[in-house]
Write a protein that holds these residues in place. Structure first.
Motif, PDB file in Angstrom:
ATOM      1  N   ARG A   3     -17.819 -27.768 -49.204  1.00 36.23           N
ATOM      2  CA  ARG A   3     -19.072 -27.169 -49.656  1.00 36.23           C
ATOM      3  C   ARG A   3     -19.279 -25.796 -48.994  1.00 36.23           C
ATOM      4  O   ARG A   3     -19.781 -24.866 -49.625  1.00 36.23           O
ATOM      5  N   ALA A   4     -18.877 -25.657 -47.717  1.00 31.41           N
ATOM      6  CA  ALA A   4     -19.019 -24.354 -47.037  1.00 31.41           C
ATOM      7  C   ALA A   4     -18.162 -23.297 -47.715  1.00 31.41           C
ATOM      8  O   ALA A   4     -18.596 -22.131 -47.883  1.00 31.41           O
ATOM      9  N   ASP A   5     -16.945 -23.665 -48.133  1.00 30.66           N
ATOM     10  CA  ASP A   5     -16.075 -22.718 -48.844  1.00 30.66           C
ATOM     11  C   ASP A   5     -16.684 -22.315 -50.179  1.00 30.66           C
ATOM     12  O   ASP A   5     -16.551 -21.155 -50.612  1.00 30.66           O
ATOM     13  N   VAL A   6     -17.344 -23.256 -50.847  1.00 29.50           N
ATOM     14  CA  VAL A   6     -17.982 -22.929 -52.122  1.00 29.50           C
ATOM     15  C   VAL A   6     -19.088 -21.915 -51.913  1.00 29.50           C
ATOM     16  O   VAL A   6     -19.261 -20.961 -52.686  1.00 29.50           O
ATOM     17  N   ILE A   7     -19.866 -22.098 -50.837  1.00 28.31           N
ATOM     18  CA  ILE A   7     -20.952 -21.143 -50.546  1.00 28.31           C
ATOM     19  C   ILE A   7     -20.377 -19.760 -50.276  1.00 28.31           C
ATOM     20  O   ILE A   7     -20.845 -18.738 -50.811  1.00 28.31           O
ATOM     21  N   LEU A   8     -19.346 -19.692 -49.450  1.00 24.85           N
ATOM     22  CA  LEU A   8     -18.761 -18.403 -49.093  1.00 24.85           C
ATOM     23  C   LEU A   8     -18.097 -17.728 -50.282  1.00 24.85           C
ATOM     24  O   LEU A   8     -18.032 -16.488 -50.360  1.00 24.85           O
ATOM     25  N   SER A   9     -17.595 -18.521 -51.223  1.00 25.81           N
ATOM     26  CA  SER A   9     -16.923 -17.927 -52.385  1.00 25.81           C
ATOM     27  C   SER A   9     -17.877 -17.174 -53.295  1.00 25.81           C
ATOM     28  O   SER A   9     -17.423 -16.396 -54.146  1.00 25.81           O
ATOM     29  N   ARG A  10     -19.147 -17.363 -53.127  1.00 31.30           N
ATOM     30  CA  ARG A  10     -20.136 -16.701 -53.983  1.00 31.30           C
ATOM     31  C   ARG A  10     -20.518 -15.303 -53.449  1.00 31.30           C
ATOM     32  O   ARG A  10     -21.234 -14.568 -54.119  1.00 31.30           O
ATOM     33  N   PHE A  11     -20.087 -14.975 -52.247  1.00 33.69           N
ATOM     34  CA  PHE A  11     -20.342 -13.628 -51.731  1.00 33.69           C
ATOM     35  C   PHE A  11     -19.352 -12.645 -52.347  1.00 33.69           C
ATOM     36  O   PHE A  11     -18.239 -13.041 -52.741  1.00 33.69           O
ATOM     37  N   PRO A  12     -19.722 -11.351 -52.382  1.00 31.85           N
ATOM     38  CA  PRO A  12     -18.774 -10.340 -52.908  1.00 31.85           C
ATOM     39  C   PRO A  12     -17.467 -10.349 -52.124  1.00 31.85           C
ATOM     40  O   PRO A  12     -17.453 -10.580 -50.912  1.00 31.85           O
ATOM     41  N   ALA A  13     -16.395 -10.066 -52.809  1.00 33.14           N
ATOM     42  CA  ALA A  13     -15.070 -10.176 -52.194  1.00 33.14           C
ATOM     43  C   ALA A  13     -14.876  -9.179 -51.067  1.00 33.14           C
ATOM     44  O   ALA A  13     -14.176  -9.457 -50.086  1.00 33.14           O
ATOM     45  N   HIS A  14     -15.530  -7.992 -51.177  1.00 29.42           N
ATOM     46  CA  HIS A  14     -15.295  -6.975 -50.162  1.00 29.42           C
ATOM     47  C   HIS A  14     -15.890  -7.354 -48.813  1.00 29.42           C
ATOM     48  O   HIS A  14     -15.534  -6.764 -47.784  1.00 29.42           O
ATOM     49  N   LEU A  15     -16.782  -8.355 -48.823  1.00 31.21           N
ATOM     50  CA  LEU A  15     -17.336  -8.791 -47.549  1.00 31.21           C
ATOM     51  C   LEU A  15     -16.383  -9.707 -46.795  1.00 31.21           C
ATOM     52  O   LEU A  15     -16.568  -9.940 -45.595  1.00 31.21           O
ATOM     53  N   GLU A  16     -15.374 -10.213 -47.510  1.00 31.05           N
ATOM     54  CA  GLU A  16     -14.397 -11.110 -46.906  1.00 31.05           C
ATOM     55  C   GLU A  16     -15.094 -12.215 -46.103  1.00 31.05           C
ATOM     56  O   GLU A  16     -14.781 -12.489 -44.943  1.00 31.05           O
ATOM     57  N   ALA A  17     -16.065 -12.892 -46.760  1.00 28.80           N
ATOM     58  CA  ALA A  17     -16.884 -13.897 -46.078  1.00 28.80           C
ATOM     59  C   ALA A  17     -16.068 -15.094 -45.615  1.00 28.80           C
ATOM     60  O   ALA A  17     -16.442 -15.777 -44.646  1.00 28.80           O
ATOM     61  N   GLY A  18     -14.981 -15.355 -46.285  1.00 29.25           N
ATOM     62  CA  GLY A  18     -14.199 -16.537 -45.929  1.00 29.25           C
ATOM     63  C   GLY A  18     -13.230 -16.324 -44.781  1.00 29.25           C
ATOM     64  O   GLY A  18     -12.528 -17.262 -44.386  1.00 29.25           O
ATOM     65  N   GLN A  19     -13.158 -15.127 -44.242  1.00 36.00           N
ATOM     66  CA  GLN A  19     -12.227 -14.876 -43.150  1.00 36.00           C
ATOM     67  C   GLN A  19     -12.645 -15.628 -41.901  1.00 36.00           C
ATOM     68  O   GLN A  19     -13.823 -15.682 -41.546  1.00 36.00           O
ATOM     69  N   PRO A  20     -11.690 -16.264 -41.199  1.00 37.18           N
ATOM     70  CA  PRO A  20     -12.003 -17.008 -39.980  1.00 37.18           C
ATOM     71  C   PRO A  20     -12.623 -16.120 -38.916  1.00 37.18           C
ATOM     72  O   PRO A  20     -12.281 -14.943 -38.793  1.00 37.18           O
ATOM     73  N   GLY A  21     -13.548 -16.685 -38.178  1.00 39.46           N
ATOM     74  CA  GLY A  21     -14.174 -15.997 -37.061  1.00 39.46           C
ATOM     75  C   GLY A  21     -15.428 -15.244 -37.416  1.00 39.46           C
ATOM     76  O   GLY A  21     -16.132 -14.745 -36.517  1.00 39.46           O
ATOM     77  N   LYS A  22     -15.736 -15.103 -38.722  1.00 40.97           N
ATOM     78  CA  LYS A  22     -16.948 -14.389 -39.101  1.00 40.97           C
ATOM     79  C   LYS A  22     -18.171 -15.275 -38.912  1.00 40.97           C
ATOM     80  O   LYS A  22     -18.133 -16.485 -39.190  1.00 40.97           O
ATOM     81  N   LEU A  23     -19.272 -14.665 -38.442  1.00 40.21           N
ATOM     82  CA  LEU A  23     -20.521 -15.401 -38.219  1.00 40.21           C
ATOM     83  C   LEU A  23     -21.059 -15.963 -39.520  1.00 40.21           C
ATOM     84  O   LEU A  23     -21.696 -17.027 -39.537  1.00 40.21           O
ATOM     85  N   LEU A  24     -20.786 -15.287 -40.619  1.00 44.62           N
ATOM     86  CA  LEU A  24     -21.251 -15.771 -41.927  1.00 44.62           C
ATOM     87  C   LEU A  24     -20.671 -17.149 -42.234  1.00 44.62           C
ATOM     88  O   LEU A  24     -21.334 -18.010 -42.818  1.00 44.62           O
ATOM     89  N   GLY A  25     -19.441 -17.390 -41.855  1.00 41.43           N
ATOM     90  CA  GLY A  25     -18.828 -18.701 -42.083  1.00 41.43           C
ATOM     91  C   GLY A  25     -19.492 -19.788 -41.269  1.00 41.43           C
ATOM     92  O   GLY A  25     -19.627 -20.938 -41.725  1.00 41.43           O
ATOM     93  N   VAL A  26     -19.912 -19.472 -40.042  1.00 44.23           N
ATOM     94  CA  VAL A  26     -20.597 -20.456 -39.202  1.00 44.23           C
ATOM     95  C   VAL A  26     -21.925 -20.858 -39.828  1.00 44.23           C
ATOM     96  O   VAL A  26     -22.306 -22.032 -39.870  1.00 44.23           O
ATOM     97  N   ILE A  27     -22.667 -19.840 -40.332  1.00 41.25           N
ATOM     98  CA  ILE A  27     -23.973 -20.112 -40.957  1.00 41.25           C
ATOM     99  C   ILE A  27     -23.786 -20.964 -42.221  1.00 41.25           C
ATOM    100  O   ILE A  27     -24.524 -21.922 -42.471  1.00 41.25           O
ATOM    101  N   ALA A  28     -22.781 -20.651 -43.019  1.00 46.82           N
ATOM    102  CA  ALA A  28     -22.530 -21.405 -44.251  1.00 46.82           C
ATOM    103  C   ALA A  28     -22.161 -22.852 -43.942  1.00 46.82           C
ATOM    104  O   ALA A  28     -22.580 -23.791 -44.639  1.00 46.82           O
TER     105      ALA A  28
END
Length: 525
Positions: A3-28
């Motif tokens: 489910r966290a990957d699904v949330i991150l996949s909805r962000f624009p690609a240039h933000l690279e939200a799914g990259q490991p270590g990003k705070l956005l991934g922790v929040i998702a």
């Protein structure tokens, strides 16, 4: 994808939200975790409202409560689980091996396992027979049984059985209540049994079906076969009705009033009075049937004729001295009746005896002892007459001629046992005390019969709790005004009262006609 990957996949690609270590991934991930819990809880709520998917016993019972199904109707299942756990405790304990083996057989009774004892042999390795249970292989079989039984009594199993019970009640209500099928299926369902097709006796009084247990065990080679048992129903179950024991004099005519469904055969009890009970005869004046005894019944001795035509004097077989007859009997001119025999009627015939010729000159008693035919009792008023062997003198043409005995010979006098007709005051003395009995059918009553092994669930009270719980479960299926009795199938033999026998048969109705009768616990020591 989580489910966290699904949330991150909805962000624009240039933000690279799914990259490991990003705070956005922790929040998702934190948001997804809460959403997973909520989704799981919502799914559980949906399942709780579906009888076929509910996970909790409470949810199943609440759905059942919508149909007024109460916990009391599930008590037999609770008793079975309690009994199984108690026997499992012995099986798993440190008691001597023979005690544990005995507990294993009782445990297998709880599960309704088929086969001949010792049924624990089903848990032995291939190639081993029951003798191996007395050694180390017996310990192995007990361990396997314990594992299988623990799986069978876990919570999920109880929930599944309760669900099946609720669904069975609802399906039966949908098909209709107040019928034979409703009561048989309702009783089987209350015991967690599945029933096959219901079969019926020719007279439609007996109904039965083969039943198998839903609570199954799995052995080393897969599910073990359940025993084939019988659940039956007897409409208007028989009971023994009787008249009072009344003294009768020779030639006395009397009537017996009875309610019932049809003609029944009589059992007759004759108690000797002084030394006057000589050659007693009882006649059904409406049928033209009589039964008698060519002998003396001593004072206070008991002569009994049963419905099957056997006679016993103080418990000893005396059929060889008994006879019966059928034919026209004389009526009372002062009290004419519609059922009197008339000379111009087709049913007016000379009496014929059993054994053949038993009433004629030259017949020798005792005879071979074959059963005779007992008279019956009809619905309403039935007229009877009682006779003793009142002596009648023989005759001869002249002083040197051979005496010609009276026919029927039962009234032929002999000086060593002559019975006189009366006293000086003109009154005839009583010659016997007579009582009639017969199997009657109880109106507005049905008897539901369940397998005897369930008695062990309340052994201290002879299974009374089980009978009570099944009766309560059947109350919702019975027709208004009908009394429903619940009894265990019993194997004790009672001559002349053939109703029920223990054990299954290819035709389950045959098990209900096996030659025994249900006993109340109060009637036995």
């Amino acid at each position: 994808m989580s489910r966290a990957d699904v949330i991150l996949s909805r962000f624009p690609a240039h933000l690279e939200a799914g990259q490991p270590g990003k705070l956005l991934g922790v929040i998702a991930a934190a948001q997804a975790r809460d959403m997973d819990v909520a989704a799981s809880e919502m799914a559980a709520i949906r399942r709780a409202h579906r009888i076929g998917e509910a996970d909790e016993l409470t949810d199943v019972m609440r759905l059942g409560a919508l149909h007024r199904i109460t916990a009391a109707e599930m008590e037999v299942l609770a008793l079975r689980m309690t009994q199984a756990r108690a026997e499992l405790k012995v099986v798993d304990g440190t008691a001597p091996l023979p005690d544990r083996l005995a507990a294993a057989e009782r445990l297998l009774d709880t599960f309704g396992l088929g086969g001949e004892p010792p049924r624990l042999a089903a848990f032995l390795d291939d190639g081993l027979d029951a003798d191996a249970l007395d050694g180390p292989d017996g310990e192995t079989a007990l361990d396997r049984l314990s594992a299988a039984a623990h799986r069978a009594v876990r919570r999920a199993s109880r929930v599944a059985l309760t669900r099946a019970r609720v669904l069975g009640i609802c399906r039966r209500h949908a098909r209709g209540n107040g019928t034979v099928a409703a009561l048989i299926e309702g009783a089987a369902n209350a015991l967690d049994l599945d029933v096959g097709p219901i079969q019926h006796s020719v007279d439609r009084y007996l109904h039965a079906a083969v039943a198998t247990d839903r609570l199954r065990l799995t052995g080393p080679d897969g599910p073990l076969p359940a025993a084939e048992e019988v659940v039956g129903l007897i409409e208007n179950p028989p009971w023994r009705d009787q008249t009072d024991e009344t003294r009768r004099h020779h030639g006395e005519v009397f009537e017996v009033k009875r309610r019932g469904f049809g003609r029944e055969r009589l059992a007759i009890r004759i108690v000797g009075v002084d030394e006057r009970t000589h050659r007693p005869i009882i006649v059904n004046r409406d049928e033209g049937r009589g039964i008698g005894f060519m002998g003396q019944v001593p004072n206070n001795s008991v002569l009994e004729f049963n419905e099957d035509g056997r006679a016993r004097l103080d418990g000893a077989d005396a059929t060889a001295a008994a006879f019966s007859f059928r034919g026209a009997v004389f009526a009372d001119a002062e009290k004419p009746h519609d059922r009197d025999f008339r000379f111009d009627a087709g049913d007016c015939a000379f009496a014929t005896f059993e054994p053949a010729g038993a009433g004629g000159r030259g017949f020798s008693y005792p005879h071979a002892g074959h059963p005779i035919t007992a008279p019956g009792i009809g619905v309403g008023v039935t007229r009877y007459a009682a006779f003793s062997g009142l002596a009648h003198f023989a005759s001869r043409r002249d002083a040197e001629a051979t005496s010609v005995a009276v026919v029927p010979t039962v009234f032929s006098g002999t000086f060593d046992h002559t019975v006189f007709g009366g006293l000086d005051d003109g009154k005839r003395p009583d010659f016997a005390a007579i009582r009639f009995s017969w199997l009657e059918r109880r109106a507005y009553t049905v008897r539901v019969v369940i397998p005897a092994r369930f008695r062990a669930l309340d052994a201290e009270n002879d299974g009374a709790a089980v009978l009570r719980h099944v009766a309560r479960a059947l109350d919702r299926f019975r027709a208004a005004g009908i009394v429903v009795e619940v009894r265990f199938l019993d194997g004790r033999f009672v001559v002349g009262e053939a109703v029920l026998s223990d054990g299954a048969a290819v035709n389950p109705v045959a098990a209900l006609q096996g030659g025994t009768v249900l006993w109340d616990s109060s009637d036995t020591d």
